[in-house]
Design a protein around this motif. Structure first.
Motif, PDB file in Angstrom:
ATOM      1  N   ARG A 928     -53.160  29.665 -27.371  1.00  0.00           N
ATOM      2  CA  ARG A 928     -54.205  30.910 -27.419  1.00  0.00           C
ATOM      3  C   ARG A 928     -54.100  32.387 -27.939  1.00  0.00           C
ATOM      4  N   ALA A 929     -53.189  32.947 -27.858  1.00  0.00           N
ATOM      5  CA  ALA A 929     -52.529  33.824 -28.228  1.00  0.00           C
ATOM      6  C   ALA A 929     -52.499  34.099 -29.524  1.00  0.00           C
ATOM      7  N   GLU A 930     -51.603  32.841 -30.265  1.00  0.00           N
ATOM      8  CA  GLU A 930     -51.499  32.218 -31.150  1.00  0.00           C
ATOM      9  C   GLU A 930     -52.476  32.556 -32.316  1.00  0.00           C
ATOM     10  N   VAL A 931     -53.738  31.936 -32.008  1.00  0.00           N
ATOM     11  CA  VAL A 931     -54.992  31.863 -32.470  1.00  0.00           C
ATOM     12  C   VAL A 931     -54.985  33.567 -32.977  1.00  0.00           C
ATOM     13  N   LEU A 932     -55.350  34.447 -31.494  1.00  0.00           N
ATOM     14  CA  LEU A 932     -55.742  35.548 -32.199  1.00  0.00           C
ATOM     15  C   LEU A 932     -55.270  36.409 -32.679  1.00  0.00           C
ATOM     16  N   PRO A 938     -57.765  40.493 -35.745  1.00  0.00           N
ATOM     17  CA  PRO A 938     -56.129  40.011 -35.163  1.00  0.00           C
ATOM     18  C   PRO A 938     -57.466  40.755 -33.352  1.00  0.00           C
ATOM     19  N   ASP A 939     -57.216  40.068 -32.387  1.00  0.00           N
ATOM     20  CA  ASP A 939     -57.350  40.995 -31.120  1.00  0.00           C
ATOM     21  C   ASP A 939     -55.620  40.829 -30.534  1.00  0.00           C
ATOM     22  N   PHE A 940     -54.992  41.487 -30.460  1.00  0.00           N
ATOM     23  CA  PHE A 940     -54.009  42.490 -30.261  1.00  0.00           C
ATOM     24  C   PHE A 940     -53.874  42.666 -28.842  1.00  0.00           C
ATOM     25  N   PRO A 941     -54.923  43.512 -28.641  1.00  0.00           N
ATOM     26  CA  PRO A 941     -54.213  43.698 -26.999  1.00  0.00           C
ATOM     27  C   PRO A 941     -54.486  41.935 -26.002  1.00  0.00           C
ATOM     28  N   LEU A 947     -50.221  36.407 -23.757  1.00  0.00           N
ATOM     29  CA  LEU A 947     -48.631  36.137 -23.838  1.00  0.00           C
ATOM     30  C   LEU A 947     -48.096  35.985 -22.034  1.00  0.00           C
ATOM     31  N   LYS A 948     -48.821  37.151 -21.416  1.00  0.00           N
ATOM     32  CA  LYS A 948     -48.124  37.113 -20.768  1.00  0.00           C
ATOM     33  C   LYS A 948     -47.981  36.902 -18.973  1.00  0.00           C
ATOM     34  N   GLN A 949     -49.844  35.771 -19.863  1.00  0.00           N
ATOM     35  CA  GLN A 949     -49.899  35.054 -18.517  1.00  0.00           C
ATOM     36  C   GLN A 949     -49.279  34.005 -18.680  1.00  0.00           C
ATOM     37  N   LEU A 973     -45.028  39.725 -31.933  1.00  0.00           N
ATOM     38  CA  LEU A 973     -45.376  40.586 -31.640  1.00  0.00           C
ATOM     39  C   LEU A 973     -45.682  42.175 -31.096  1.00  0.00           C
ATOM     40  N   TRP A 974     -44.599  41.507 -30.625  1.00  0.00           N
ATOM     41  CA  TRP A 974     -44.040  43.473 -29.649  1.00  0.00           C
ATOM     42  C   TRP A 974     -43.082  44.355 -31.094  1.00  0.00           C
ATOM     43  N   LEU A 975     -42.377  43.332 -31.944  1.00  0.00           N
ATOM     44  CA  LEU A 975     -41.622  44.282 -32.175  1.00  0.00           C
ATOM     45  C   LEU A 975     -42.546  44.268 -33.635  1.00  0.00           C
TER      46      LEU A 975
END
Length: 1024
Positions: A928-932, A938-941, A947-949, A973-975
């Motif tokens: 799901r995060a990859e799709v976002l 993009p919806d990074f938040p 990803l944290k979940q 993402l963080w990089l």
């Protein structure tokens, strides 16, 4: 071999041995290397791999070679025989043998094999192979892989070191086995191979008066594909159809199959019986569709005989097969046209008889086929009849009175030695007086045949008439024992029956077959129909039907739970059992006997894979349980069979679960522990398929309690396999591993078959362990365990067990991102599940095929196949379909279908939470995060939250494999956001917990990312 091997223009130009084949030198014997280097033995010198890569097309193979014995093929005679290993490939005759025994291949597979053998040592492109096997159609590479997989299986490729076909990634296929060539002095007789390809009844080598009809029908079938022979009863439709089939054996390479519908009392059973006759297990709700899929690429002649009494169903089936199986040719017989698309009529006329007052002599009377047939049958039994000038006119008159109908002529001729021609003519004239009047007022033609049969019947003695009418209760073959048990009475004792049966055979009223396991008798269908009317009109009709049903009930109960060998001895009696069940559940029948008979016949129906028919009779028996006060044992057997049959045919619903639960409750009530264990296994599997994962755990725990109480260690081990699988789906990895290791500690965790449902406990246990090992961070052990288990299951030679093992093992290779090494297994899944009509498993296999195509970069075809499969599985309520939505969402996002991708993964997560399918929840959250992150906006938040979940859930589950996949996504993402230190601090400890698998793509990707983040340990990662 390395699937990454490439063939280049330069390598081929510098060495006549292609680089690809040089790579195989250590594996090929010297003789094979010499053969590959020469190439001239099996391929034209004007074209090789260099030519192929430089854009020159291979020489076209003359398509006319199949029917010519003198045409040359790529520089070789069509008489060539190519020899490799234990195989001999006869090019002109399109035949392949292993140690002298023929091997059955589809036309497509044979074309592919011949093309590869003709260019042995040369890489043949996929496009060239598809053009050769499908010259007039556009197909995808998946079809080619399916046929190559079938070839590998037929050749035993990879078994005991044998190697014939190799895949060159991105190029095509190469035949790498040593080949030699001989030339046949003359074509091998067709008979040697055709005996294995057809099931035609024996036919007379000398046909009387039908040569022209056979020739005309044969030509029509070749060009028009679908012909129906129409004519009245007894006209000889079946005889002509069988003779046409024999005449066309060479044309269809022995693939001629005969299906008699005359024994079918329920039209709904036509597709099921057709599937059984063709060797296709009837394990699908849509048997017509399964038949069409089975026959789609097979060039075959299918003869559907005696369609009139099931004409609606037969017509619908024939039309569908005609439309969806373009290589199939259909020959039907019926008293009326089927009136469907593609059908062409051939009306079969009566045999020509002499005209009235023809002034016949013996010589010119024989010029008429009707007379010729009469004389042939009159003398066939060794009688003293002789056609003379004195009786020629009477014989001619007899044949004319009989309207030239072959069956009527044969019946009449059988009595000529007893009564003489003139007396028979007088009897016939008297008997037909009323019918002549009726015929002048346009009564149907079948009345003439009816009158003939009635007349023959009246020539029998009274005891013969009584016994013949009683024997009409049989459908198809019956034994002497059965005849004695059913036809006997106070007036007709055993001695009378023993004397009457040979008499009825001699008078052509009863057929005798001595080729069966024991002597079998059979009434001709027309004779049986007439005799049944006599039986129904008498006083003992119901009594005979009751005896018939009771006899077969006793026969089945005497076999009981004995071996398959005992069931095989009565397999030809299924028509009688079917007939008895039909009567039992009719308005005049005995439902109490019907319930018992349905329960007793379950093992035979499962043995013959007649699962759809089994469901039909079991349902009727269950409906009659209350009114018949059926016993608990019958109730248990019926509900267990219904639940199992629905499971095997892909009917995943609450009804099947309810059936198995009822059976299980009855087994507990009676204290039947073995039945409880088997039913719990079936119920557990059905609950997993239906997505009832919490219920499946409860069921497995229930089974463990029963097994422990039974003090059967093997039963306890089997139940712990089920417990492990349930815990695995629910995301409790630690408990799953504990249960599976406990199960595997038992020395006799063998395969079992319960109620027709195969359950390979050893295979399921090891595959489950392999999956757990990967999730816990041991990718090398997981892959090795999966490969070893697959090899073991392959040796068991059980298609259902194999398919289920391969499907369960798929995730290990998918998670490791090494599907290129697994694609042949996927092709085998698709082939086997289609062949055995394992509908749900087939759809899952096709979904995996789509995933493999996506991994190879074939986005269009792969996405379409995966999406279609997921939709089908969702419509069937397949429980684990949510996991397949991870690659589907990724593929949709990669092809700019952002909204659909997000909707797909969100629905999958919601569905998984609803049924507590937590095994793949961390990966679904990551997907799901990859799709976002891939969206146009993009919806990074939100992606970071997902990803944290995912990371937290993976840690709670102890799934280090998922934890690493999510950590890589989060670190990237963080990089991207410049949060280098956070990414490094998060990813490095997770990577550091791994002790193996550093060559896998996931761990390599993590190592490269850590190096980019500036980790002080980046050098050690690179070393791994």
């Amino acid at each position: 071999m390395s699937t990454g091997a490439k063939v280049t223009h330069e390598s081929c130009a510098s060495d006549p041995l292609p680089r690809y084949c040089r790579m195989l030198r250590l594996r090929l014997p010297l003789r094979s290397q010499a053969l590959v280097r020469s190439q001239a033995l099996v391929a034209p010198k004007s074209w090789n791999v260099t030519s192929r890569l430089s854009g020159r097309d291979p020489p076209k193979m003359d398509s006319r070679w199949r029917s010519s014995n003198t045409t040359t093929i790529a520089g070789h005679s069509a008489q060539d025989i190519f020899v490799f290993g234990p195989f001999r490939l006869h090019a002109a005759q399109r035949r392949i043998e292993r140690d002298g025994s023929p091997i059955q291949l589809s036309d497509r597979a044979f074309d592919i094999l011949l093309t590869l053998v003709l260019q042995a040592g040369t890489v043949v492109s996929k496009s060239d192979l598809m053009a050769k096997a499908w010259p007039d159609a556009s197909v995808d590479e998946g079809s080619l892989r399916v046929h190559v997989a079938a070839l590998r299986k037929a050749l035993g490729d990879g078994n005991a070191g044998a190697k014939y076909l190799s895949t060159v990634s991105g190029q095509g296929y190469c035949f790498v086995g040593p080949v030699s060539r001989t030339e046949s002095a003359e074509p091998a007789p067709v008979k040697s191979t055709l005996a294995h390809g057809h099931n035609l009844p024996a036919h007379s080598r000398r046909m009387t008066g039908r040569e022209q009809a056979i020739g005309d029908i044969s030509e029509k079938l070749k060009t028009q594909r679908f012909v129906t022979i129409v004519g009245p009863g007894g006209i000889g439709k079946t005889t002509v159809a069988v003779s046409t089939g024999h005449a066309l054996l060479a044309e269809f390479a022995g693939q001629v199959h005969f299906l008699s519908l005359g024994e079918i009392g329920d039209a709904a059973l036509v597709p099921s019986i057709a599937a059984s006759a063709l060797g296709l297990p009837a394990q699908s709700n849509d048997l017509s569709g399964s038949l069409a899929a089975f026959l789609r690429d097979r060039r075959m002649l299918l003869i559907l005989d005696c369609c009139e009494h099931v004409i609606e169903t037969a017509a619908a089936l024939a039309e569908r097969l005609y439309k969806e199986a373009p290589e199939l040719h259909i020959l039907a017989t019926s008293r009326e046209l089927l009136r469907v698309e593609g059908e062409h009529l051939h009306r079969l006329p009566p045999l020509t008889s002499p005209p009235e007052d023809a002034g016949l002599t013996a010589a010119n009377a024989l010029a008429y086929p009707a007379v010729e047939l009469f004389v042939e049958r009159a003398t066939a039994g060794g009688g003293e009849f002789e056609l003379t000038d004195a009786n020629a006119s009477d014989v001619g008159n007899l044949c004319r009175r009989l309207d030239g109908i072959p069956l009527a002529i044969e019946l009449t001729a059988g009595h000529v030695c007893t009564y003489g021609v003139k007396s028979m003519l007088e009897l016939l004239d008297k008997h037909f007086n009323l019918l002549w009047e009726g015929r002048r007022t346009a009564l149907p033609r079948h009345r003439t045949l009816r009158a003939t049969i009635e007349w023959s019947y009246n020539l029998l003695s009274e005891p013969e008439r009584v016994i013949l009418s009683r024997l009409s209760v049989f459908v198809g073959n019956f034994t002497l024992e059965a005849a004695r048990s059913i036809a006997a009475s106070e007036e007709t004792d055993d001695d009378a029956i023993m004397a009457t049966l040979p008499s009825l055979v001699a008078k052509s009223m009863l057929a005798l077959n001595t080729g069966a396991p024991s002597t079998r008798y059979r009434l001709l269908d027309t004779t049986r129909a007439y005799a049944q009317e006599k039986l129904a009109a008498g006083a003992d009709g119901r009594m005979m039907s009751q005896r018939h049903a009771s006899y077969f009930l006793g026969l089945l109960e005497s076999i009981g739970g004995e071996t398959d060998q005992h069931l095989s001895t009565i397999a030809d009696q299924v028509a009688n059992i079917r007939g008895a069940l039909t009567w039992c559940f009719s308005d005049q029948g005995d439902r109490r006997t019907g319930v018992a008979l349905a329960a007793a016949s379950i093992p035979l129906f499962f043995k013959l894979s007649l699962l759809a028919e089994c469901q039909l009779w079991v349902m009727r028996a269950i409906e009659a349980l209350d009114e018949t006060a059926g016993n608990v044992r019958q109730d248990l057997a019926l509900h267990a069979a219904l639940g199992s049959a629905r499971l095997l045919t892909g009917q995943i619903d609450d009804f099947g679960v309810a059936c198995l639960n009822r059976a299980l409750g009855l087994a507990e009530k009676t204290g039947d522990v073995p039945s409880q264990i088997g039913l719990i296994d079936r119920l557990h599997l059905l609950q997993l398929f239906a997505g009832n994962f919490d219920d499946s755990l409860k069921t497995a725990k229930r089974g463990e309690v029963v097994a422990i109480a039974s003090e059967d260690p093997a039963a306890v081990a089997r139940m712990r396999v089920s417990l492990s699988i349930s815990c695995h789906y629910l995301g409790d990895v630690a408990a799953s591993r504990s249960y599976i290791e406990a199960a595997l500690s038992h020395p006799s965790l063998e395969a079992k078959i319960h109620g027709g449902l195969p359950l390979d406990y050893t295979g399921r246990a090891h595959i489950t362990l392999a999956r757990i090992l990967w999730l816990q961070g041991y990718p090398d052990q997981a892959t090795e365990t999966a490969r070893r288990t697959i090899s073991h299951v392959i040796t068991m030679n059980h298609p259902i067990m194999l398919c289920r093992a391969l499907l369960s093992a798929f995730d290990v290779f998918y998670w490791n991102e090494e599907l290129e090494n697994y694609e042949e297994h996927i092709d085998r899944i698709v082939v086997e599940t289609r062949r055995h009509s394992l509908l749900t498993l087939q759809i899952v296999g096709e979904a995996m095929k789509g995933i493999a195509l996506l991994a190879r970069g074939e986005a269009g075809l792969g996405l379409a196949m995966l999406k279609d499969s997921v939709e089908k599985l969702q419509s069937q309520r397949f429980g684990a379909v949510a996991g397949l939505c991870v690659p589907l969402a990724a593929a949709l996002a990669a092809t700019d279908h952002d909204n659909e991708a997000l909707d797909t993964i969100d629905r999958a997560i919601a569905q998984a939470r609803h049924c507590n399918f937590m095994m793949e929840m961390p990966d679904m959250m990551r997907a799901r995060a990859e799709v976002l992150m891939r969206k146009r906006n993009p919806d990074f938040p939100q992606a970071e939250r997902s990803l944290k979940q995912s990371l937290e859930l993976a840690r709670c589950q102890g799934t280090l494999g998922y934890e690493l996949r999510t950590a890589i996504s989060l670190a990237r993402l963080w990089l991207r956001q410049g949060r280098r230190e956070e990414a490094l601090d998060m990813l490095a400890p997770i990577h550091g917990r791994f002790t193996e698998g550093f060559h896998t793509r996931g761990l390599r990707a993590a190592g490269e990312l850590l190096a980019e983040l500036g980790s002080p340990r980046s050098g050690s990662f690179a070393a791994h």
